[in-house]
Design a protein around this motif. Sequence first.
Motif, PDB file in Angstrom:
ATOM      1  N   ALA A  95       0.822  -1.208   0.000  1.00 54.54           N
ATOM      2  CA  ALA A  95       0.000   0.000   0.000  1.00 54.54           C
ATOM      3  C   ALA A  95       0.856   1.258   0.000  1.00 54.54           C
ATOM      4  O   ALA A  95       0.545   2.242  -0.697  1.00 54.54           O
ATOM      5  CB  ALA A  95      -0.927   0.004   1.219  1.00 54.54           C
ATOM      6  N   VAL A  96       1.957   1.246   0.749  1.00 51.64           N
ATOM      7  CA  VAL A  96       2.868   2.396   0.758  1.00 51.64           C
ATOM      8  C   VAL A  96       3.435   2.609  -0.643  1.00 51.64           C
ATOM      9  O   VAL A  96       3.520   3.742  -1.143  1.00 51.64           O
ATOM     10  CB  VAL A  96       4.010   2.188   1.778  1.00 51.64           C
ATOM     11  CG1 VAL A  96       5.094   3.249   1.594  1.00 51.64           C
ATOM     12  CG2 VAL A  96       3.467   2.262   3.198  1.00 51.64           C
ATOM     13  N   GLY A  97       3.807   1.510  -1.298  1.00 47.16           N
ATOM     14  CA  GLY A  97       4.299   1.611  -2.672  1.00 47.16           C
ATOM     15  C   GLY A  97       3.265   2.209  -3.603  1.00 47.16           C
ATOM     16  O   GLY A  97       3.577   3.076  -4.435  1.00 47.16           O
ATOM     17  N   LEU A  98       2.018   1.791  -3.467  1.00 44.09           N
ATOM     18  CA  LEU A  98       0.946   2.323  -4.314  1.00 44.09           C
ATOM     19  C   LEU A  98       0.730   3.814  -4.054  1.00 44.09           C
ATOM     20  O   LEU A  98       0.493   4.589  -4.989  1.00 44.09           O
ATOM     21  CB  LEU A  98      -0.347   1.556  -4.050  1.00 44.09           C
ATOM     22  CG  LEU A  98      -0.410   0.117  -4.576  1.00 44.09           C
ATOM     23  CD1 LEU A  98      -1.662  -0.583  -4.070  1.00 44.09           C
ATOM     24  CD2 LEU A  98      -0.372   0.089  -6.101  1.00 44.09           C
ATOM     25  N   CYS A  99       0.816   4.214  -2.782  1.00 42.34           N
ATOM     26  CA  CYS A  99       0.643   5.637  -2.448  1.00 42.34           C
ATOM     27  C   CYS A  99       1.735   6.477  -3.090  1.00 42.34           C
ATOM     28  O   CYS A  99       1.462   7.553  -3.645  1.00 42.34           O
ATOM     29  CB  CYS A  99       0.652   5.825  -0.935  1.00 42.34           C
ATOM     30  SG  CYS A  99      -0.857   5.256  -0.100  1.00 42.34           S
ATOM     31  N   ALA A 154       6.239  -4.124  -9.153  1.00 43.13           N
ATOM     32  CA  ALA A 154       7.662  -3.817  -9.260  1.00 43.13           C
ATOM     33  C   ALA A 154       8.152  -4.066 -10.686  1.00 43.13           C
ATOM     34  O   ALA A 154       8.896  -3.245 -11.254  1.00 43.13           O
ATOM     35  CB  ALA A 154       8.458  -4.663  -8.263  1.00 43.13           C
ATOM     36  N   GLN A 155       7.737  -5.180 -11.271  1.00 44.52           N
ATOM     37  CA  GLN A 155       8.149  -5.499 -12.638  1.00 44.52           C
ATOM     38  C   GLN A 155       7.628  -4.464 -13.630  1.00 44.52           C
ATOM     39  O   GLN A 155       8.341  -4.053 -14.552  1.00 44.52           O
ATOM     40  CB  GLN A 155       7.639  -6.893 -13.023  1.00 44.52           C
ATOM     41  CG  GLN A 155       8.262  -8.036 -12.231  1.00 44.52           C
ATOM     42  CD  GLN A 155       9.763  -8.116 -12.404  1.00 44.52           C
ATOM     43  OE1 GLN A 155      10.284  -7.933 -13.515  1.00 44.52           O
ATOM     44  NE2 GLN A 155      10.472  -8.369 -11.318  1.00 44.52           N
ATOM     45  N   LYS A 173      18.920   2.658  -7.507  1.00 41.93           N
ATOM     46  CA  LYS A 173      18.681   3.482  -6.325  1.00 41.93           C
ATOM     47  C   LYS A 173      17.532   2.910  -5.494  1.00 41.93           C
ATOM     48  O   LYS A 173      17.601   2.883  -4.263  1.00 41.93           O
ATOM     49  CB  LYS A 173      18.373   4.919  -6.749  1.00 41.93           C
ATOM     50  CG  LYS A 173      18.324   5.900  -5.591  1.00 41.93           C
ATOM     51  CD  LYS A 173      18.201   7.337  -6.089  1.00 41.93           C
ATOM     52  CE  LYS A 173      18.180   8.317  -4.919  1.00 41.93           C
ATOM     53  NZ  LYS A 173      18.073   9.730  -5.379  1.00 41.93           N
ATOM     54  N   ALA A 174      16.486   2.458  -6.180  1.00 36.25           N
ATOM     55  CA  ALA A 174      15.340   1.871  -5.485  1.00 36.25           C
ATOM     56  C   ALA A 174      15.734   0.579  -4.772  1.00 36.25           C
ATOM     57  O   ALA A 174      15.294   0.318  -3.643  1.00 36.25           O
ATOM     58  CB  ALA A 174      14.208   1.601  -6.468  1.00 36.25           C
ATOM     59  N   LYS A 175      16.564  -0.234  -5.425  1.00 36.55           N
ATOM     60  CA  LYS A 175      17.006  -1.487  -4.816  1.00 36.55           C
ATOM     61  C   LYS A 175      17.834  -1.226  -3.562  1.00 36.55           C
ATOM     62  O   LYS A 175      17.697  -1.933  -2.560  1.00 36.55           O
ATOM     63  CB  LYS A 175      17.805  -2.311  -5.824  1.00 36.55           C
ATOM     64  CG  LYS A 175      16.955  -2.925  -6.924  1.00 36.55           C
ATOM     65  CD  LYS A 175      17.803  -3.742  -7.891  1.00 36.55           C
ATOM     66  CE  LYS A 175      16.938  -4.416  -8.953  1.00 36.55           C
ATOM     67  NZ  LYS A 175      17.754  -5.194  -9.920  1.00 36.55           N
ATOM     68  N   PHE A 209       7.651  -1.704  -3.156  1.00 35.82           N
ATOM     69  CA  PHE A 209       7.162  -2.895  -3.861  1.00 35.82           C
ATOM     70  C   PHE A 209       8.163  -4.042  -3.695  1.00 35.82           C
ATOM     71  O   PHE A 209       7.773  -5.196  -3.477  1.00 35.82           O
ATOM     72  CB  PHE A 209       6.969  -2.603  -5.351  1.00 35.82           C
ATOM     73  CG  PHE A 209       5.771  -1.741  -5.676  1.00 35.82           C
ATOM     74  CD1 PHE A 209       4.651  -1.739  -4.864  1.00 35.82           C
ATOM     75  CD2 PHE A 209       5.769  -0.943  -6.811  1.00 35.82           C
ATOM     76  CE1 PHE A 209       3.544  -0.957  -5.159  1.00 35.82           C
ATOM     77  CE2 PHE A 209       4.669  -0.152  -7.121  1.00 35.82           C
ATOM     78  CZ  PHE A 209       3.560  -0.154  -6.295  1.00 35.82           C
ATOM     79  N   LEU A 210       9.449  -3.723  -3.787  1.00 35.32           N
ATOM     80  CA  LEU A 210      10.482  -4.752  -3.653  1.00 35.32           C
ATOM     81  C   LEU A 210      10.499  -5.331  -2.241  1.00 35.32           C
ATOM     82  O   LEU A 210      10.666  -6.541  -2.056  1.00 35.32           O
ATOM     83  CB  LEU A 210      11.851  -4.166  -4.001  1.00 35.32           C
ATOM     84  CG  LEU A 210      12.053  -3.784  -5.479  1.00 35.32           C
ATOM     85  CD1 LEU A 210      13.370  -3.039  -5.661  1.00 35.32           C
ATOM     86  CD2 LEU A 210      12.025  -5.025  -6.372  1.00 35.32           C
TER      87      LEU A 210
END
Length: 218
Positions: free
Chosen positions: A153-157, A190-191, A204-206, A175-176
């Motif tokens: 949900a945090v990723g979606l926000c 994520a994909q 950077k996200a990883k 998402f990861l």
Amino acid sequence: MGINVKRACFFIAFFATIAVTSSHALTFAELDRMAAKGDAEALFVVGYEYITGGLVTKNEQTGFNCIKQSAEKGYVDAMYNLGVLYDRGIGVEKDLKKAFCWYEKAATAGDHRAQYNAGHMYFNGIGTLMDFEKAFYWFQKSAAGGDDLAQHAVGLCYKKGDGVGKDEIKALAWFLVAAVNSNEKASVNAQVLMRIMSNWDIDKAKQMAKEIQNEMTP
């Protein structure tokens, strides 16, 4: 948006709690005596047994009353599960406003399941006024505690900019993190994001995801 699933399975919530409670080693008669004297944990366990009909004849209303007493004494597992009972209409008439109230009380007390559900209800305007910022606040709290639904949900926000500034790098990072916790929707999202992001942003996200995991609440 996809934030449409509450972590409100009554029986799973109870099994997870009962498995670690010291009171579960006692007989039902002993627990019932303790509950009659006002012991909050005993009230919770006795309520569970009446709800499920495990060690006693099933009586959802009696179970609800026991759990309500336990919740009113501040027993956090009971507070969360009282929200579930109101949410599902188990042993009591369904009441989403009261469900939200008890989820938020349990969330404030630190229950990560309740934090996710409070966020879900704020996000969708269920039992309370819609408020994306408050939803994001509770999603973050739950996510930091390791809840995969909240992490997704945090990723979606972050992806949509709901309740927080839009940030695809942070979206991918969360998402990861959720994907590592076996959240299939987060893995798919994520994909999808990685197909449109630069390699620099993906790296950077990883790195951010690793930092989030290292800081996660035990």
